[in-house]
Design a protein around this motif. Structure first.
Motif, short mmCIF file in Angstrom:
data_model
loop_
_atom_site.label_atom_id
_atom_site.label_comp_id
_atom_site.label_asym_id
_atom_site.label_seq_id
_atom_site.Cartn_x
_atom_site.Cartn_y
_atom_site.Cartn_z
N TYR A 86 34.24 47.37 27.53
CA TYR A 86 33.63 48.14 27.20
C TYR A 86 32.95 48.83 28.42
O TYR A 86 33.77 47.96 29.72
CB TYR A 86 32.38 47.61 26.12
N ASN A 87 31.97 49.48 28.41
CA ASN A 87 31.50 49.80 29.76
C ASN A 87 30.13 50.92 29.16
O ASN A 87 29.85 52.08 29.71
CB ASN A 87 33.14 51.01 29.95
N PHE A 88 29.38 49.64 30.15
CA PHE A 88 27.62 49.88 29.49
C PHE A 88 27.67 51.43 30.45
O PHE A 88 27.29 51.31 31.34
CB PHE A 88 27.12 48.58 29.37
N LYS A 89 27.26 52.37 29.81
CA LYS A 89 25.61 52.72 30.36
C LYS A 89 27.04 54.05 31.11
O LYS A 89 27.09 54.85 32.58
CB LYS A 89 24.55 53.49 31.10
N THR A 126 37.23 46.32 32.02
CA THR A 126 36.36 45.55 31.56
C THR A 126 36.89 46.45 29.61
O THR A 126 37.18 47.20 29.21
CB THR A 126 35.21 46.15 31.12
N CYS A 147 32.54 41.62 29.95
CA CYS A 147 32.75 42.79 29.01
C CYS A 147 32.36 43.84 29.49
O CYS A 147 32.55 45.36 28.53
CB CYS A 147 32.75 42.60 28.12
N GLY A 148 32.21 43.99 30.76
CA GLY A 148 31.63 45.76 30.91
C GLY A 148 29.82 45.86 30.25
O GLY A 148 29.59 47.24 30.26
N LEU A 149 29.35 45.26 29.72
CA LEU A 149 27.72 45.18 29.30
C LEU A 149 26.82 44.23 30.37
O LEU A 149 27.35 44.15 30.92
CB LEU A 149 27.82 44.62 27.86
N ARG A 160 28.76 53.08 33.66
CA ARG A 160 28.70 52.27 35.10
C ARG A 160 29.99 51.94 36.16
O ARG A 160 30.06 51.84 36.95
CB ARG A 160 27.70 51.07 34.40
#
Lengths: 624, 624
Positions: B550-553, B548, A480-482, B555
């Motif tokens: 989400y997109n953490f930081k 995705t 999920c991109g985390l 990245r």
């Protein structure tokens, strides 16, 4: 948390960096590493020199002060904390990020030509000295050992080095006598053809002699070194601790022993001169075994040709593989710890929801109170991380009055805590919501849980290194991109340091030793949103043999057994994101919590906590 | 395959090891590495010195001959092959197994005091020289460079060094002109403050100048070096290849150019003296950039203070990230390759089942025949691994008359093959059964498939290194106690070497560079039972950005897109072992094969192969 004002201190440090009283030649930079003379992670107040000069008191970090700059290197766990605790004199160097220079490269970029960079040779590990000094030398600078510590020189109210009484551990706790440990160590020494072994890490001294102390908070160790020869045992330790009859009896100091088991007790401060004498007396081909993380000062005491350096010592490796007595002790400690947490969570639910008067500090104190009621409780194993809402995103947060938030029904609460019991060390994280979590919070929690289960239930060949399991913990988050910016697990000692080598589970490629049955590590994936919340689910798990359908090349397989037996809040789980296998894992785990911890709650007459446990371990049901 | 008899050769080698004609002092050991002067993996016949002296002709291995011993180090792919090809004079050293000593440690254990160990300084990489020489020196021995190669001294019928015509590649293939590549390289050089860059790897020379050759079988490269200065370009190359008008035009050798793009052509053999001249002319702070895998001889030509060594060169890293023209070329090449394999498998099914006359060699030849019918076909990209039954368990098997088995309806057939097309390089493995596979064979195949899918469908953060994905490929096998003893993937060149750095997917912790969009690697888990069968499923896959939730930081995430589009035999799959997600992956993949390759088969009028493709890509249906 307001930052420490360091302007005056830095001025003083820069003065002593040039003072002929302390240095032969003026220094253009001075390095203040995190550790003590034993390269400990947790250190005594007298060794908190980096915190004194900078204000940043996390467990990992290195400060470097030059004439113009003051910079602090630390890792992802501490970015927020360090930024809060340091004033404008300091530049934060975020390790692990692509653009952050190494300490050496940064020094080369800021120093004037031909600079002298000073460091306390007792504090810097030999491997780090070697790396830094090579880079500095090739850029025309010099790394120089400064005998007197320059922080101590300006630290007028520096606390005394502690020297507390010792605890002796008998065979029922340790499983192996110190004499048998010495015999095993000497056999490893003979295998590698070394004549001497120098024990520099505090937990290795404690483990070898089946002794514990309380010189360092949270770590049941004491300041000491040991030098083991094939026929001699020298223990370097201060104070009247050796006057204690129980200790004398335990170490058989007054018995008539075979000479090779006779322990010679020497002052702590005499290690360097004694080691230099050992070094001077060596014949060709005689070797001395040291950790490559031993201090530069001690390593230099042995002429280079006679050194045998390894990343992990035979004691470190033997200590990591717990025997049956230690494993049983760890199981008992984790059951008691679970009892305390069931009491705590039951109490929190009762207090938080209607009253709204419980702060992070009150919750942490309550957790300690419940733990201290358990048999053989000694102390906490680290500073309790009791954090709610945005504080949960500060990975190694510790509540202080300035940051102390009140738990509420609107925020996620993260509690990472553990204790030292005479029979074992615990370390557990649970993330809870006392109201109604949002769908997004449940989603993130469930990804973290999937990662936790993926590691805990993994089956892998004997000899696999822990870092090969790290991605299992991240896969559901990655989808999920985390992600999370810390490793997944660390070794855990048996009534010893809560962080120990030589194994772990991390994306960082470090020289971890292969996992084997009897090793104990943590499994603690997480997810953190700065300014908003933190999630982590942590169990301590034991490496055990796995039964598999086939057995390729006869290698055998391993898996993990959770030692931690505390319910995982089902309210936070989005069951539809779990596979049937994951759902079964949670239900089996909760069934075991109910049976094992339930029986102990019953025995201790803690009926309300038992009802809480039963409620929290109701099976999940997954829509097909 | 009968072993090569080496008694007489070893006697001759031991003689020259002591002959003053070749060595200043007698050698007690001589090292014969695998590579050539460019540290190539695939080498020309004149460079096959290790195969000449030992008989073992796998792609990786190092021979060491002492007065008493002859030992061969190779890895898990070659244990069986090396054991078959070498006679009793040789001891096989199985790398990767716990008890196998390193070459250095073994030398120290067998050599008499104060020994001289010789090696050709043009063949041994500088980093390896450094490591070996350090260990040898600390044990009282010496590693000495021996100018004349001692194998060449006894190799009376050594073939000539090849010097074949060059192919020029225009922009439609390369996407970037050689001038623009030089500009980009010089900007990297300026960033690192180096004045010179030495191109030593053959594929790096070829890539930089947009030229290809055929000096080495399977790798479209040519013997050359280049030295790039900020204003000069020197190309070291032999023969009349520079007389070819197309090459002269391509390199603009006869044009009036800005001086910094003027290519100076020099003899191949003059590299050392030219580099020594460069080294002698350097002023302080002027640096020369070399790969740390460049030969010891060339590295030594630059005084130590002036060297800038890195594990990967800027060319290696730039070459790995394919641009749009290269990616499109790779797509086209893989479609053509799939057409050839559909033809082959259709033909095999017709021939093997009723006739039983197709041998491994005939099948390999037929695969080459079908490939050669495709546009822009140049040659194979490696020796075809065509193996049936127990031969499949020999991981890098190549059929020869002595081992040649006949394909049958009773055995698993493994075909690992690929080709060089002018627009791209392919590498694909399919494992098939022409009769009825056993439940156990299907079970193992399905675990391998699950691993293949786990990597291919993985989503991971930008900047992740390939080694963090390796365990995904093994998880399903591990669950049942199975595993395979090779890495999971390697970088693939674009009409260049089928194995290239700097990325890969392996449990071995090597210094791999982070994966980024545009990189191309293989995904090839397997399972092998000695004496019985081998299974491998390999696609070449392109790293692409992943969408995705989400997109953490911030990245960003990556995933893989399969370039290989050849059906995976559904007969071998136990559908009940697949999750619904895995089942969908197979069906989507087959749908794409059907659409893309089907259209090309149609266009080429290959109707029978098209019918085979349709049949083989019927969707799997999973019992709920």
């Amino acid at each position: 948390m307001s930052p420490k004002i360091t302007t005056e201190l830095l001025k003083q440090l820069r003065q002593v960096m040039k003072s002929p009283k302390y240095v032969q030649e003026p220094l253009q930079a001075y390095i203040v590493p995190s550790g003590d003379a034993h390269q400990s992670e947790y250190i005594a107040p007298c060794d908190c020199r980096r915190a004194f000069i900078s204000g940043f008191d996390g467990s990992a970090g290195t400060a470097i002060v030059t004439e113009q700059h003051a910079a602090m290197w630390t890792d992802g766990r501490y970015f927020l904390q360090a930024a809060h605790q340091m004033d404008n004199n300091w530049t934060l160097m975020k390790m692990g990020l692509k653009d952050t220079p190494t300490q050496e490269d940064w020094l080369v970029s800021v120093l004037p030509e031909g600079s002298k960079v000073g460091v306390d040779p007792f504090i810097i590990p030999a491997d780090q000295w070697k790396r830094m000094s090579k880079v500095l030398r090739s850029a025309g600078h010099d790394l120089v050992p400064v005998k007197e510590n320059l922080i101590d020189a300006i630290w007028t109210d520096c606390p005394q080095r502690p020297c507390k009484p010792l605890i002796t551990l008998n065979l029922s706790y340790t499983g192996v006598s110190w004499r048998d440990k010495i015999v095993a160590l000497r056999s490893k020494m003979a295998e590698r053809k070394v004549l001497w072994f120098v024990v520099t890490a505090l937990d290795e001294v404690a483990w070898l002699f089946n002794l514990r102390g309380s010189d360092v908070e949270y770590n049941p160790v004491f300041f000491a070194y040991a030098v083991i020869g094939m026929n001699t045992i020298r223990l370097f330790i201060d104070g009247d601790r050796m006057m204690d009859p129980a200790v004398r009896e335990h170490l058989q100091l007054d018995s008539i022993l075979e000479p090779e088991f006779k322990i010679q007790v020497l002052p702590y401060g005499s290690i360097l001169s004694e080691l230099q004498a050992v070094g001077a007396g060596l014949s060709p081909k005689e070797k001395v075994w040291l950790s490559d993380k031993a201090s530069y000062a001690l390593t230099e005491a042995i002429p280079k040709a006679y050194r045998y350096l390894t990343p992990y010592t035979p004691i470190c490796i033997a200590k990591a593989v717990k025997n049956a007595s230690e494993t049983e002790g760890m199981r008992r400690a984790h059951i008691k710890d679970a009892v305390a947490l069931c009491e705590l969570f039951n109490w929190l639910e009762k207090e938080v929801v209607p009253m709204g008067t419980v702060t992070e500090i009150i919750a942490a104190d309550k957790a300690e109170e419940f733990r201290s009621q358990q048999k053989d409780f000694v102390e906490l194993s680290f500073a309790t991380i009791s954090s709610t809402g945005p504080n949960g995103a500060i990975i190694h947060y510790k509540p202080v009055p300035e940051t102390n938030r009140t738990l509420s029904v609107n925020e996620i609460y993260l509690l990472d805590s553990g204790a030292q019991y005479k029979d074992g060390t615990t370390d557990v994280t649970r993330t809870m919501h006392f109201g109604t979590p949002s769908a997004y919070e449940k989603e993130c929690f469930t990804y973290v849980l999937k990662g936790h289960i993926a590691v805990s239930a993994a089956i892998f060949p004997n000899g696999t290194k822990g870092h090969l399991l790290d991605s299992f913990a991240r896969s559901a988050l990655w989808d999920c991109g985390l992600d999370y910016l810390h490793g997944t697990g660390h070794g855990v000692g048996s009534f010893l340091n809560v962080h120990e080598g030589p194994c772990g589970i991390s994306y960082k490629t470090f020289a971890d030793e292969p996992l084997e049955a009897g090793m104990i590590v943590s499994d603690e994936p997480g997810y953190y949103e700065d300014g908003s919340f933190g999630i982590r689910i942590e169990n301590v798990v034991l490496v055990i043999p796995a039964e598999t359908k086939y057995n390729f090349k006869n290698r055998g397989s391993l898996t993990f057994e959770p030692l931690t037996l505390v319910p995982i809040q089902t309210k936070m789980i989005d069951v539809n994101l779990l596979s049937q296998k994951e759902c079964n894992w949670v239900n089996d785990y909760h069934q075991k919590c109910r049976e094992v911890v339930g029986a102990e709650l019953e025995r201790q007459g803690r009926h309300e906590a038992l009802r809480w446990l039963i409620r929290e371990t109701e099976p999940l049901i997954r829509a097909q």
